[in-house]
Design a protein around this motif. Structure first.
Motif, short mmCIF file in Angstrom:
data_model
loop_
_atom_site.label_atom_id
_atom_site.label_comp_id
_atom_site.label_asym_id
_atom_site.label_seq_id
_atom_site.Cartn_x
_atom_site.Cartn_y
_atom_site.Cartn_z
N THR A 90 -17.16 -5.46 -13.68
CA THR A 90 -16.04 -6.39 -13.51
C THR A 90 -15.68 -6.96 -14.88
N LEU A 91 -14.40 -6.95 -15.19
CA LEU A 91 -13.94 -7.29 -16.52
C LEU A 91 -13.13 -8.58 -16.54
N ASP A 92 -13.26 -9.32 -17.64
CA ASP A 92 -12.50 -10.56 -17.87
C ASP A 92 -11.80 -10.45 -19.22
N ALA A 93 -10.58 -10.98 -19.30
CA ALA A 93 -9.86 -10.96 -20.58
C ALA A 93 -8.76 -12.00 -20.58
N CYS A 94 -8.38 -12.43 -21.79
CA CYS A 94 -7.23 -13.31 -21.93
C CYS A 94 -6.54 -13.02 -23.25
N ILE A 95 -5.31 -13.50 -23.36
CA ILE A 95 -4.52 -13.31 -24.57
C ILE A 95 -3.61 -14.52 -24.73
N MET A 96 -3.37 -14.93 -25.98
CA MET A 96 -2.48 -16.04 -26.27
C MET A 96 -1.50 -15.65 -27.37
N SER A 97 -0.25 -16.04 -27.19
CA SER A 97 0.79 -15.71 -28.15
C SER A 97 1.09 -16.91 -29.04
N ASN A 105 3.73 -18.56 -29.37
CA ASN A 105 4.57 -19.58 -28.74
C ASN A 105 3.82 -20.44 -27.72
N GLY A 106 2.51 -20.25 -27.62
CA GLY A 106 1.70 -21.06 -26.72
C GLY A 106 1.53 -20.48 -25.33
N ASN A 107 2.17 -19.34 -25.06
CA ASN A 107 2.02 -18.71 -23.76
C ASN A 107 0.66 -18.03 -23.67
N ALA A 108 0.16 -17.86 -22.44
CA ALA A 108 -1.17 -17.29 -22.26
C ALA A 108 -1.24 -16.52 -20.95
N GLY A 109 -2.10 -15.53 -20.92
CA GLY A 109 -2.35 -14.76 -19.71
C GLY A 109 -3.81 -14.40 -19.60
N SER A 110 -4.30 -14.24 -18.37
CA SER A 110 -5.72 -14.02 -18.17
C SER A 110 -5.97 -13.25 -16.86
N VAL A 111 -7.01 -12.43 -16.88
CA VAL A 111 -7.48 -11.78 -15.65
C VAL A 111 -8.99 -11.96 -15.57
N ASP A 165 -0.13 -12.90 -38.81
CA ASP A 165 0.72 -11.86 -39.39
C ASP A 165 1.39 -12.34 -40.68
N LYS A 166 2.24 -11.50 -41.25
CA LYS A 166 2.86 -11.79 -42.54
C LYS A 166 3.77 -13.01 -42.49
N ASP A 167 4.24 -13.37 -41.27
CA ASP A 167 5.09 -14.54 -41.10
C ASP A 167 4.29 -15.81 -40.85
N GLY A 168 2.96 -15.67 -40.79
CA GLY A 168 2.10 -16.82 -40.56
C GLY A 168 1.91 -17.17 -39.10
N ASP A 169 2.36 -16.30 -38.20
CA ASP A 169 2.17 -16.54 -36.76
C ASP A 169 0.80 -16.05 -36.33
N ILE A 170 0.19 -16.80 -35.40
CA ILE A 170 -1.19 -16.53 -34.97
C ILE A 170 -1.22 -16.17 -33.49
N ALA A 171 -2.01 -15.15 -33.16
CA ALA A 171 -2.26 -14.78 -31.77
C ALA A 171 -3.74 -14.46 -31.61
N GLY A 172 -4.22 -14.48 -30.37
CA GLY A 172 -5.63 -14.20 -30.13
C GLY A 172 -5.85 -13.48 -28.82
N ALA A 173 -6.99 -12.81 -28.71
CA ALA A 173 -7.37 -12.14 -27.47
C ALA A 173 -8.88 -12.14 -27.35
N CYS A 174 -9.35 -12.10 -26.12
CA CYS A 174 -10.79 -12.07 -25.86
C CYS A 174 -11.02 -11.20 -24.63
#
Length: 324
Positions: free
Chosen positions: A98-105, A107-113, A193-202
């Motif tokens: 069973t797998l768990d993951a999330c991601i954040m953009s 702009n503050g949006n987020a998704g998770s399973v 990224d080159k524009d200084g925007d940050i995103a993350g995933a786990c």
């Protein structure tokens, strides 16, 4: 006119230099804490060099932080030799992967399973949740149904090696986490990224031989991962229960908001976990972080934790300081 404008501008510059020398007297040598790092940068928990190589090479080509971080962690989700993430992950006590993951953009949006079965890339399903639904998290059968409806293919994730190890575990049914193994080396990744925007995933398959239904910190926004594009981002790995109780990644970002460097913030977050857990000698917990200036940090309870870092086309492993 050109000469007059030049003299005028030169005079203003001289006045500024004369009245506010501290602004221009900063040390921008390589060892200076005030030196801005070269962007873009990709970092990931542990020594997942192939993941940061993938993300970093995409960032070098101008790919967004969000696309890069998704593609980066997907490398480990598909890595059958990694029994702690994605396909080939160690099962729970009943033999279910069973797998768990999330991601954040940025702009503050987020998704998770959470508790997702039979899908190799849960991080991509999490991104679909983020972008195509009004929700943040989908679980179990609902998450699987959503994935299939969006074109993801079901497959058996229990490999021959993982099944063999599980059957061997069934003989004793003893669970005791091993420091720096924990039976689950989650990959948490942060990209700027080159524009200084940050995103993350786990993403993770969680504790090996966990109780059926157990969910750790990895897919929990604020625990396993948190990003605030005005400040920075943080990701966690280790014993999820301890990290969840401290809302660790959110704490790291808030500490950075209040002036701590990424290194200082990670250290303080670990010290809070230690303070609240008398049994901290028995488990590992770790954080990595990056701020808007591209400064990076990491810290753990026990020695042995490191993070992978891609910057300026160089991929390196950085050993972290620890509480013990």
């Amino acid at each position: 006119m050109k000469r007059r404008n030049f003299i005028k501008k030169a005079g203003i510059t001289g006045a500024v230099l004369g009245t506010t020398p501290s602004i221009f007297a900063q040390d921008f040598s390589p060892n200076s804490n005030t030196k801005k790092s070269t962007l873009p940068i990709a970092i990931a928990t542990w020594n997942f060099h192939e993941a940061t190589k993938k993300a970093g090479s995409l960032l070098d080509k101008g790919t967004s932080a969000l696309d890069a971080v998704e593609q980066g962690v997907m490398v480990e989700e598909a890595n059958l030799k990694n029994t702690t993430v994605g396909n080939g992950g160690a099962p729970d006590r009943d033999g279910n992967v069973t797998l768990d993951a999330c991601i954040m953009s940025p702009n503050g949006n987020a998704g998770s399973v959470v508790y997702l079965k039979n899908i190799e890339h849960p991080v991509s399903v999490a991104r679909k949740v983020m972008e195509d639904t009004p929700h943040v998290m989908l679980a179990g059968e609902g998450a699987l149904q959503f994935a299939i409806q969006n074109g993801f293919k079901k497959q058996n994730l229990l490999t021959e090696d993982s099944e063999k190890a599980w059957k061997e575990w069934l003989k004793e049914k003893e669970y005791k986490p091993i420091i720096n193994i924990e039976n689950h080396d989650t990959i948490g990744m942060l990209c700027i990224d080159k524009d200084g925007d940050i995103a993350g995933a786990c993403t993770t398959s969680g504790l090996a031989y966990k109780m059926n239904g157990r969910v750790g910190d990895s897919p929990i926004i604020g625990s396993g991962l948190y990003v605030d594009n005005e400040v920075g981002g943080a990701a966690a790995t280790g014993m999820g229960e301890a990290i969840m109780k401290s809302v660790g990644s959110f704490l790291v970002v808030e500490l950075m908001r209040n002036g701590r460097s990424p290194q200082e913030a990670c250290k303080e977050a670990i010290e809070r976990i230690v303070k609240k857990n008398d049994n901290h000698n028995d488990f590992q917990a770790c954080f990595i972080a990056i701020n808007k200036d591209g400064e990076v940090g990491g810290y753990s309870i026990h020695d042995g934790f490191s993070y992978a870092k891609y910057q300026d086309s160089e991929n390196e492993n950085v050993k972290c300081k620890s509480y013990l």
